[in-house]
Design a protein around this motif. Structure first.
Motif, PDB file in Angstrom:
ATOM      1  N   ARG A  98      -7.519   7.623   0.488  1.00 24.10           N
ATOM      2  CA  ARG A  98      -8.075   6.741   1.598  1.00 24.10           C
ATOM      3  C   ARG A  98      -9.325   7.424   2.184  1.00 24.10           C
ATOM      4  N   SER A 151      -1.394  -4.762   6.316  1.00 21.01           N
ATOM      5  CA  SER A 151      -2.342  -4.202   5.161  1.00 21.01           C
ATOM      6  C   SER A 151      -3.772  -4.320   5.382  1.00 21.01           C
ATOM      7  N   HIS A 152      -4.203  -4.885   6.621  1.00 23.26           N
ATOM      8  CA  HIS A 152      -5.372  -4.743   7.010  1.00 23.26           C
ATOM      9  C   HIS A 152      -5.558  -4.118   8.263  1.00 23.26           C
ATOM     10  N   PHE A 197     -13.635   1.020   6.168  1.00 20.70           N
ATOM     11  CA  PHE A 197     -12.791  -0.031   5.729  1.00 20.70           C
ATOM     12  C   PHE A 197     -13.280  -1.015   4.713  1.00 20.70           C
ATOM     13  N   GLU A 217     -12.177  -3.855   0.947  1.00 24.23           N
ATOM     14  CA  GLU A 217     -11.341  -4.877   1.975  1.00 24.23           C
ATOM     15  C   GLU A 217     -12.370  -5.951   2.648  1.00 24.23           C
ATOM     16  N   SER A 277       0.873  -1.065   0.199  1.00 24.88           N
ATOM     17  CA  SER A 277      -0.071   0.026   0.041  1.00 24.88           C
ATOM     18  C   SER A 277       0.738   1.274  -0.092  1.00 24.88           C
ATOM     19  N   SER A 319      -2.598   2.506   6.173  1.00 21.09           N
ATOM     20  CA  SER A 319      -3.765   2.258   6.724  1.00 21.09           C
ATOM     21  C   SER A 319      -4.887   2.216   5.560  1.00 21.09           C
ATOM     22  N   ARG A 320      -5.812   1.298   5.548  1.00 27.27           N
ATOM     23  CA  ARG A 320      -7.012   1.351   4.563  1.00 27.27           C
ATOM     24  C   ARG A 320      -7.862   2.370   4.794  1.00 27.27           C
TER      25      ARG A 320
END
Length: 439
Positions: A300, A163-164, A339, A344, A138, A274-275
Motif C-alpha cells: 500500500r 474499499s474507498h 489514493f 483508484e 482488499s 485502506s488504499r
C-alpha cells in the motif's frame, strides 16, 4: 437435530440474529444462510488469536465447519494432516499442528460462541464473513493472515464504501500541530468522498474520526477488543456516533478485552482495508509505525507528515520519510495523490456504486508472525510472551489454566513460559497462582 452438538434451533436463532435485521436482505444476496459456516467462523474468531496462521490454513483448506468439527471430535494429528494434504496443503507440520491444537484447547467451550453471538445481537452487531457482499475484498491482500470473520456495529450497506478509504493514524500523545493536520486532512478527504479509517485511540485517531463526522463523511474505526465494549471508554460517545453513520469493526468476538497483542494485530486490518496509509504524527515507538509496516508489507502507498525537527512527536514520521520511502504529504490533495496512485477513482459524494467492489502508542510488530519487532526491525518479546504478559495481573494471582485460556496458549506451553519468566524476574508464583512483577 444438532449442530456441533448444540440444538439446531438455538444455533440457527443466534446466527440469524447477527446476520440480518430490520427487514434487510440476507447478506448472501438472497442465498440460503449457511448456519454451520457462520457459527463455525464465529467460534473460530474466539478460539484463535488474530493472525493465527494455522487456524487460517485449516479454515481455508477444510472449510470452517469441518475444521471446527475436527477440533470438537478430537481428531488425531495424522487425520487432520491427511485432510490438509488432500486439499493440497502441505505447509503445516505435525509439530506446528500439535502446538496449535494445544493453544486452542483451553478455549474450546461449547457455549462460548453462543454467548458472544447473543452479546452481539444485544448491542446490534453483525457477523460478516467472506461470502458476504459487505466483506472488503482488499483484506485478501493479507494472504494467510486474512481475518476469518468480522464483527461490525454500524450500517452494513455503508461498510461497502470502506474499499474507498485512506488510513489516518498517529500517536495518542498528539500535539496541537498534529491534531490540526489530522483534522484538515480528514475533512479534505471527506469532502472528496474518500473514507477515513483509523483506530479510535486518543490523539490523532480520534481527531481523524471527528473531522470526518463533522464533514458528513464516512469513517471506520477498528477496535482491538469486542465491539460490545467501546475502547477507550473516553471515546464511547465518538464510537457511538461512528456506529450510527459508519462502522465500528473488530475481528474479536463480543466480550473479548483489548490486549497489546490484539492492538498490534488490529493494525494490519487498518492497513489492508485502506488504499493508502498516512502517519500524521508519531514518536519513535508509536504503534502507528506498526500500521505503516503492515501497509508497506502488502504494497500500500505510505505517506508521512513532516513536523518540526525539534519535535519528538514527529521523529517517527521523519524516520519513515528518511528510511522507509514514505511520501511526504502535507495536505489532503497530496494524500489523494497516494489514493490515485493505486488506480483508484475518486467516488462521488453519496455514490455507493464504485464502493461495492493505532495505533494508540502500542509497540510495533513486523507482519503478523510470532516475533514482535519495532520499526527498526529489532526483535523484542515474542508474540506468545507478549500475550502471556497481557494475561497476567500484578494485583491478583491467576492459575495456569486461566492464563492459558486468556493468552490463547496450550497449558504445557504456558507452564514452560512461566518458568522462564520466573527466572527472568518478570513473574512470581504465590499460593493462588501467578502474578506479574512490575518493573
Amino acid at each position: 437435530m444438532t449442530i456441533f452438538s448444540l440444538d439446531e434451533t438455538i444455533v440457527s436463532t443466534a446466527v440469524k440474529a447477527i446476520t440480518h435485521r430490520d427487514g434487510e436482505e440476507p447478506a448472501n444476496d438472497g442465498a440460503r444462510f449457511d448456519i454451520a459456516e457462520r457459527f463455525a467462523r464465529a467460534t473460530w474468531s474466539g478460539l484463535a488469536e488474530p493472525g493465527d496462521v494455522v487456524a487460517g490454513t485449516l479454515v481455508r483448506a477444510l472449510g470452517a465447519p469441518a475444521a471446527l468439527g475436527a477440533l470438537l471430535e478430537r481428531h488425531k494429528n495424522a487425520r487432520i494432516l491427511e485432510a490438509l494434504a488432500e486439499a493440497g496443503v502441505e505447509t503445516v507440520s505435525s509439530t506446528v499442528l500439535s502446538q496449535a491444537l494445544d493453544r486452542w484447547a483451553p478455549r474450546l467451550g461449547s457455549t462460548a460462541a453462543l454467548n458472544s453471538m447473543q452479546s452481539a445481537a444485544r448491542c446490534g452487531a453483525r457477523l460478516i464473513v467472506p461470502s458476504d457482499a459487505e466483506w472488503p475484498t482488499s483484506l485478501a491482500d493479507l494472504g494467510e493472515h486474512e481475518p476469518l470473520a468480522l464483527w461490525v456495529r454500524g450500517r452494513p450497506a455503508e461498510f461497502r464504501r470502506a474499499s474507498h478509504s485512506v488510513a489516518l493514524v498517529g500517536a495518542r500523545a498528539a500535539t496541537g500541530y498534529g491534531e490540526h493536520v489530522a483534522m484538515e486532512m480528514s475533512a479534505g478527504l471527506s469532502d472528496r468522498g474518500v473514507g477515513v479509517v483509523s483506530g479510535a485511540a486518543y490523539g490523532i485517531d480520534g481527531m481523524a474520526h471527528r473531522a470526518a463526522l463533522a464533514s458528513s463523511g464516512f469513517t471506520v474505526a477498528f477496535l482491538a477488543g469486542g465491539v460490545d465494549r467501546f475502547y477507550p471508554s473516553g471515546h464511547d460517545a465518538l464510537l457511538t456516533r461512528i456506529a450510527s453513520v459508519g462502522a465500528v469493526v473488530s475481528e474479536m468476538p463480543c466480550g473479548s478485552p483489548p490486549t497489546k497483542w490484539r492492538f498490534l494485530q488490529r493494525n494490519r486490518l487498518i492497513a489492508a482495508l485502506s488504499r493508502a496509509t498516512v502517519v500524521v504524527e508519531a514518536g519513535t515507538r508509536s504503534g502507528s509505525l506498526n500500521t505503516a509496516a503492515h501497509a508497506a508489507a502488502i504494497g500500500r502507498p505510505l505517506g508521512a507528515v513532516p513536523g518540526p525537527v525539534t519535535s519528538a512527536s514527529s521523529a517517527g514520521c521523519h524516520r519513515l520519510l528518511r528510511e522507509y520511502n514514505a511520501e511526504c504529504v502535507t495536505n489532503s490533495e497530496e494524500v489523494i495523490g497516494l489514493f490515485l496512485a493505486v488506480g483508484e477513482a475518486l467516488p462521488r459524494r453519496g455514490d455507493e456504486r464504485g464502493a461495492a467492489s493505532g495505533t494508540g502508542g502500542e509497540r510495533g510488530a513486523e507482519g503478523a508472525g510470532e516475533e514482535v519487532r519495532g520499526a527498526d526491525g529489532a526483535a523484542r518479546r515474542s508474540g506468545e510472551t507478549l500475550r502471556l504478559m497481557d494475561a497476567l495481573s500484578n494485583r491478583s494471582a491467576r492459575r495456569t489454566e486461566e492464563l492459558a485460556k486468556r493468552a490463547g496458549l496450550g497449558i504445557d506451553r504456558t507452564r514452560a513460559m512461566l518458568g522462564v519468566l520466573q527466572v527472568a524476574g518478570d513473574v512470581i508464583e504465590v499460593d493462588l497462582g501467578w502474578k506479574k512483577i512490575e518493573p
